[in-house]
Design a protein around this motif. Sequence first.
Motif, short mmCIF file in Angstrom:
data_model
loop_
_atom_site.label_atom_id
_atom_site.label_comp_id
_atom_site.label_asym_id
_atom_site.label_seq_id
_atom_site.Cartn_x
_atom_site.Cartn_y
_atom_site.Cartn_z
N LYS A 94 0.84 -1.20 0.00
CA LYS A 94 0.00 0.00 0.00
C LYS A 94 0.88 1.26 0.00
CE LYS A 94 -3.92 2.03 2.40
NZ LYS A 94 -4.87 1.89 3.49
N GLU A 95 1.94 1.26 0.78
CA GLU A 95 2.85 2.41 0.84
C GLU A 95 3.57 2.58 -0.50
OE1 GLU A 95 6.43 4.69 1.29
OE2 GLU A 95 6.46 2.51 1.06
N ARG A 96 4.00 1.49 -1.12
CA ARG A 96 4.65 1.53 -2.43
C ARG A 96 3.70 2.09 -3.49
NH1 ARG A 96 6.56 -3.93 -3.76
NH2 ARG A 96 8.21 -3.42 -2.31
N HIS A 97 2.47 1.64 -3.45
CA HIS A 97 1.46 2.12 -4.41
C HIS A 97 1.21 3.62 -4.21
CE1 HIS A 97 -1.87 1.94 -7.17
NE2 HIS A 97 -2.67 2.46 -6.26
N GLN A 98 1.16 4.06 -2.96
CA GLN A 98 0.96 5.48 -2.68
C GLN A 98 2.10 6.32 -3.24
OE1 GLN A 98 -1.77 6.78 -1.50
NE2 GLN A 98 -1.02 8.86 -1.51
N ARG A 99 3.33 5.84 -3.09
CA ARG A 99 4.49 6.55 -3.66
C ARG A 99 4.40 6.60 -5.18
NH1 ARG A 99 9.25 3.74 -2.55
NH2 ARG A 99 8.21 2.26 -1.20
N GLN A 100 3.94 5.52 -5.81
CA GLN A 100 3.79 5.50 -7.26
C GLN A 100 2.74 6.51 -7.71
OE1 GLN A 100 2.90 1.35 -7.80
NE2 GLN A 100 5.05 0.80 -8.17
N ILE A 101 1.66 6.62 -6.98
CA ILE A 101 0.61 7.59 -7.32
C ILE A 101 1.15 9.01 -7.20
CG2 ILE A 101 -1.59 8.59 -6.53
CD1 ILE A 101 -2.44 5.69 -5.83
N ILE A 102 1.84 9.29 -6.12
CA ILE A 102 2.41 10.63 -5.93
C ILE A 102 3.42 10.93 -7.02
CG2 ILE A 102 3.90 12.00 -4.40
CD1 ILE A 102 2.45 10.55 -2.05
N SER A 103 4.26 9.97 -7.37
CA SER A 103 5.25 10.16 -8.43
C SER A 103 4.56 10.44 -9.76
CB SER A 103 6.14 8.91 -8.54
OG SER A 103 7.06 9.05 -9.58
N ALA A 104 3.52 9.69 -10.08
CA ALA A 104 2.81 9.90 -11.34
C ALA A 104 2.16 11.29 -11.38
CB ALA A 104 1.75 8.82 -11.54
N ARG A 105 1.62 11.72 -10.27
CA ARG A 105 1.02 13.06 -10.22
C ARG A 105 2.07 14.14 -10.40
NH1 ARG A 105 -3.17 12.19 -5.20
NH2 ARG A 105 -4.74 11.06 -6.41
N PHE A 106 3.21 13.96 -9.76
CA PHE A 106 4.28 14.93 -9.91
C PHE A 106 4.77 14.97 -11.36
CE2 PHE A 106 8.81 15.92 -10.03
CZ PHE A 106 8.78 17.23 -9.55
N GLU A 107 4.97 13.81 -11.96
CA GLU A 107 5.42 13.75 -13.35
C GLU A 107 4.41 14.42 -14.28
OE1 GLU A 107 6.11 9.60 -13.91
OE2 GLU A 107 7.89 9.63 -12.63
N ASP A 108 3.12 14.23 -14.03
CA ASP A 108 2.09 14.87 -14.83
C ASP A 108 2.16 16.39 -14.68
OD1 ASP A 108 -0.37 14.85 -16.49
OD2 ASP A 108 -1.28 15.62 -14.65
N ARG A 109 2.30 16.84 -13.45
CA ARG A 109 2.39 18.29 -13.20
C ARG A 109 3.63 18.87 -13.88
NH1 ARG A 109 1.39 20.32 -7.33
NH2 ARG A 109 -0.68 19.80 -8.05
N GLN A 110 4.74 18.17 -13.79
CA GLN A 110 5.97 18.64 -14.42
C GLN A 110 5.80 18.70 -15.94
OE1 GLN A 110 9.38 16.06 -13.95
NE2 GLN A 110 10.78 17.80 -14.09
N GLU A 111 5.17 17.69 -16.52
CA GLU A 111 4.96 17.66 -17.97
C GLU A 111 4.06 18.82 -18.42
OE1 GLU A 111 5.63 16.77 -21.76
OE2 GLU A 111 6.63 15.80 -20.08
N ARG A 112 3.02 19.11 -17.62
CA ARG A 112 2.15 20.23 -17.96
C ARG A 112 2.90 21.55 -17.90
NH1 ARG A 112 -2.25 20.26 -14.12
NH2 ARG A 112 -1.28 18.54 -13.05
N TRP A 113 3.78 21.70 -16.90
CA TRP A 113 4.56 22.93 -16.78
C TRP A 113 5.52 23.07 -17.97
CZ3 TRP A 113 9.65 24.48 -16.24
CH2 TRP A 113 9.83 25.80 -15.83
N LEU A 114 6.19 21.97 -18.32
CA LEU A 114 7.10 22.01 -19.46
C LEU A 114 6.35 22.32 -20.75
CD1 LEU A 114 9.43 19.00 -18.59
CD2 LEU A 114 10.04 21.43 -18.58
N THR A 115 5.16 21.76 -20.93
CA THR A 115 4.35 22.06 -22.11
C THR A 115 4.00 23.54 -22.16
OG1 THR A 115 3.47 19.82 -22.17
CG2 THR A 115 2.19 21.52 -23.31
N LEU A 116 3.67 24.10 -21.02
CA LEU A 116 3.37 25.53 -20.95
C LEU A 116 4.60 26.35 -21.36
CD1 LEU A 116 1.31 27.73 -20.13
CD2 LEU A 116 2.31 27.62 -17.83
N MET A 117 5.77 25.97 -20.87
CA MET A 117 6.99 26.69 -21.22
C MET A 117 7.30 26.56 -22.71
SD MET A 117 8.15 28.19 -18.52
CE MET A 117 6.48 28.38 -17.97
#
Length: 157
Positions: free
Chosen positions: A24-47
């Motif tokens: 469960k803890e590993r899955h939670q870290r994967q979810i957080i990582s995926a959300r961060f990667e998505d946010r980073q990709e959106r920011w890079l797309t904006l730039m």
Amino acid sequence: MTKTTPRLALLALTVLAGAHLVQKERHQRQIISARFEDRQERWLTLMMTRPDIAEVWAPEGMTGEQYAELMGANSLLCSLAARYRHGLDSKQQMRHCAFELMQMAPVRRYWEHFAARRQAEAVRGHRRLTAVNEALADAYSAFAVRLPLGEEEPAAA
């Protein structure tokens, strides 16, 4: 029923509960990582798509268009790192992709401007990110040996 049977059942239940908590803890870290990667990709797309906004974030002496181009290269490198971090590419595949990416002039310019920052972030980060940065540094060095710094390869005819 012997006295050991309930103890074994309790032990098995404890092991299963512990494994569930770890998963469960590993899955939670994967979810957080995926959300961060998505946010980073959106920011890079904006730039990349809004040089007027990129101008605000660009380092001193760099135009918004130049920064947008470098953020496009950064997006490719982030994808490479994410693929390796999530186990989609082997180390050998990742190193090959790093070499291929470094063939592109914008990726090399990005590395020239931001390699030290990426490497500093990796020191505090994940060991896989360090491996990606080492692969990129090796690819850049291999390319730099072929071409003096600051020179571009002639355009293909």
